[in-house]
Design an enzyme around this catalytic site. Sequence first.
Site, PDB file in Angstrom:
ATOM      1  N   GLU A 155      17.167  15.931  14.417  1.00 25.20           N
ATOM      2  CA  GLU A 155      15.789  16.418  14.367  1.00 25.20           C
ATOM      3  C   GLU A 155      15.053  15.555  13.353  1.00 25.20           C
ATOM      4  O   GLU A 155      15.377  15.568  12.165  1.00 25.20           O
ATOM      5  CB  GLU A 155      15.733  17.890  13.954  1.00 25.20           C
ATOM      6  CG  GLU A 155      16.401  18.852  14.929  1.00 25.20           C
ATOM      7  CD  GLU A 155      15.575  19.103  16.180  1.00 25.20           C
ATOM      8  OE1 GLU A 155      14.422  18.619  16.234  1.00 25.20           O
ATOM      9  OE2 GLU A 155      16.073  19.781  17.088  1.00 25.20           O
ATOM     10  N   HIS A 191      12.396  16.608  25.322  1.00 22.94           N
ATOM     11  CA  HIS A 191      11.222  17.487  25.317  1.00 22.94           C
ATOM     12  C   HIS A 191       9.956  16.634  25.258  1.00 22.94           C
ATOM     13  O   HIS A 191       9.784  15.809  24.356  1.00 22.94           O
ATOM     14  CB  HIS A 191      11.288  18.449  24.138  1.00 22.94           C
ATOM     15  CG  HIS A 191      12.453  19.384  24.217  1.00 22.94           C
ATOM     16  ND1 HIS A 191      13.201  19.766  23.115  1.00 22.94           N
ATOM     17  CD2 HIS A 191      13.010  20.005  25.292  1.00 22.94           C
ATOM     18  CE1 HIS A 191      14.160  20.593  23.510  1.00 22.94           C
ATOM     19  NE2 HIS A 191      14.067  20.744  24.823  1.00 22.94           N
ATOM     20  N   ARG A 194       6.877  16.888  24.383  1.00 25.96           N
ATOM     21  CA  ARG A 194       5.938  16.869  23.262  1.00 25.96           C
ATOM     22  C   ARG A 194       6.474  16.181  22.009  1.00 25.96           C
ATOM     23  O   ARG A 194       5.746  15.973  21.047  1.00 25.96           O
ATOM     24  CB  ARG A 194       5.553  18.302  22.918  1.00 25.96           C
ATOM     25  CG  ARG A 194       6.714  19.186  22.451  1.00 25.96           C
ATOM     26  CD  ARG A 194       6.287  20.633  22.449  1.00 25.96           C
ATOM     27  NE  ARG A 194       7.327  21.565  22.010  1.00 25.96           N
ATOM     28  CZ  ARG A 194       7.193  22.881  22.026  1.00 25.96           C
ATOM     29  NH1 ARG A 194       6.063  23.409  22.468  1.00 25.96           N
ATOM     30  NH2 ARG A 194       8.159  23.663  21.617  1.00 25.96           N
ATOM     31  N   ARG A 243       6.758  21.013  27.019  1.00 26.28           N
ATOM     32  CA  ARG A 243       8.131  20.824  26.547  1.00 26.28           C
ATOM     33  C   ARG A 243       9.098  20.397  27.651  1.00 26.28           C
ATOM     34  O   ARG A 243       9.941  19.522  27.458  1.00 26.28           O
ATOM     35  CB  ARG A 243       8.593  22.157  25.927  1.00 26.28           C
ATOM     36  CG  ARG A 243      10.063  22.279  25.600  1.00 26.28           C
ATOM     37  CD  ARG A 243      10.361  23.704  25.157  1.00 26.28           C
ATOM     38  NE  ARG A 243      11.782  23.966  24.988  1.00 26.28           N
ATOM     39  CZ  ARG A 243      12.435  23.827  23.852  1.00 26.28           C
ATOM     40  NH1 ARG A 243      11.806  23.415  22.773  1.00 26.28           N
ATOM     41  NH2 ARG A 243      13.734  24.103  23.769  1.00 26.28           N
ATOM     42  N   SER A 290      12.537  16.129  17.567  1.00 28.87           N
ATOM     43  CA  SER A 290      11.762  16.498  16.390  1.00 28.87           C
ATOM     44  C   SER A 290      11.410  17.987  16.566  1.00 28.87           C
ATOM     45  O   SER A 290      11.331  18.465  17.708  1.00 28.87           O
ATOM     46  CB  SER A 290      10.485  15.656  16.275  1.00 28.87           C
ATOM     47  OG  SER A 290       9.570  15.939  17.310  1.00 28.87           O
TER      48      SER A 290
END
Length: 542
Positions: free
Chosen positions: A493, A283, A285, A343, A418
């Site tokens: 994450e 992703h 971002r 994203r 994250s």
Amino acid sequence: MRAVTLSFISLSLAIPSLISASQLPLQVPTSYNEDDSLLAQDSWRAGAERYDDQQVWRVGWTGVGENAKKEVMSIIELLDLDVWHTTRSSLDVRLSPREAEVLSSYLPTSTFKPFIPDLQSLVDLSFTSTFDLEAAEEAESDDSYDDARSNEVDIEKKRKKKKKTKPAPKKPQIDPFNLTTIETPYHDAFHPIEDVYKFGQVLISTFNGKDGLDLQEINIGKTFEGRDIKGWTAKMTEVNGTQPQDLSKKRKKKHGGKGRGREREEDAEEPLELEIVVQAGQHGREWVGPSSALYFLHNLLLHATSHDDSDSRTLLKSFRFTVIPNINPDGYEYSRQHSRLWRKNRQDVGGKNGKCVGVDLNSNWGYKWRPSKHSSPCSETFPGREAFEAYETKAVSDYLAAAESRGNKVRAFIDLHSYGQLFMFPFAHSCDDFPPDAEMLMEAGLGVAKAMRTRQGEGYEAGQACDLTYRAPGDAIDYTYGVTDIRWSYSAELRDTGTYGFMLPPSLIRPTADEVTAGLLYLAKFIYVLEVNPPQTPRLDN
């Protein structure tokens, strides 16, 4: 009745209100304005999307009935809201003022709160404290630099204070590309993709051939926009040139030459080399994932080549480590230049007026993949029209599938994301599909979480992905475990738990990467003890 209600909500957001223009949904992107604050001028690019008046809400599910929860999720899907993070007890979602008004009418006021009340200021902060390579010298000479790393909340205050005080004496400068030390300021900033790739090239020139280390750049494939998806793979040979015995399956060795086209019994088997693959950046971002992957590889190589008795050295003799720091460079660069919260990848997917862009990579892997019933091609979570439609997921899956032809067996796969501070094993698509190795995966995962917590004091939770986050088909670790038979498949994450979300300040790159490195080394040692050097022989120190 439910369908009528949802239709009304959709219309109420689409039709402008004649009573109050302030209630209109935010129109983005808005153009850069020279009258904006100094902070915005320094931190935000002209023409980039802005997030003024937007907030991130945390919705608590405690006390909310299942029917009400389903209704809220239906509204979120209908409005195509940007869901940031989900757990068993809460959901973080980005909202414009109008969207917040609609969503709050379906929830008791006690169940939600603006968790990030001013999103644009947080975006500004993430850029303001980022220094690029050209500004590295100035940042190194600033005495507020180290303080900012330990106290990110005061970054903006320190920046303003700096204008009024005399410059401090210059500290010894470290070239960001001096990779002979982990203290390089490279690890204290987010970088464009070209500098990520330069970092890999300098790693090779610094470490390849040192003490028998073989470090090579690999090109996984091309993105939709034509960028290379690069990775780096490292393995250290024994002093005598032999490798540790591999306990996995063997491959047949073919012999060429006249009359030798068949396999010979005396040398028909050749050991497969165990490989550990770390990828990040699905992703765009989620910037801290690629930064942490590079830090891990750098740390591993430094310790392996500077300490003869280090765990890193032993592990590099037993495993080939492959790090793909950013499998979505198109989305990453778009996030840096145009839309901080982008994203997906940047693939043309048609859709409304043929202008929809992007596939959600972590919903496009070919295990239990299914098309979304609700999301349009323009949706943040569009999974594609078929598995591996995305250039990037297809490229990485091809790399994993070709392991045996390279003489490798991928034994572990870790996918860095994250945020949320979680370390998860398959499956993500459903808790009804339970992995046979769940007990061992959980045991290793708990050890990883403990190693990360011990390193920096930040708590991480371990468990099955479907139980800890929103259930989603087409996940990378579901594919690696369910199709390519990579036993040790995990999704991480990283920081934080929502204070900054995706806009983690650069001051937190190093501590995040440091704890991730501790966790990944623990996992590699766990696999080493279990599969390479079983308990009857001396174990590695934990």
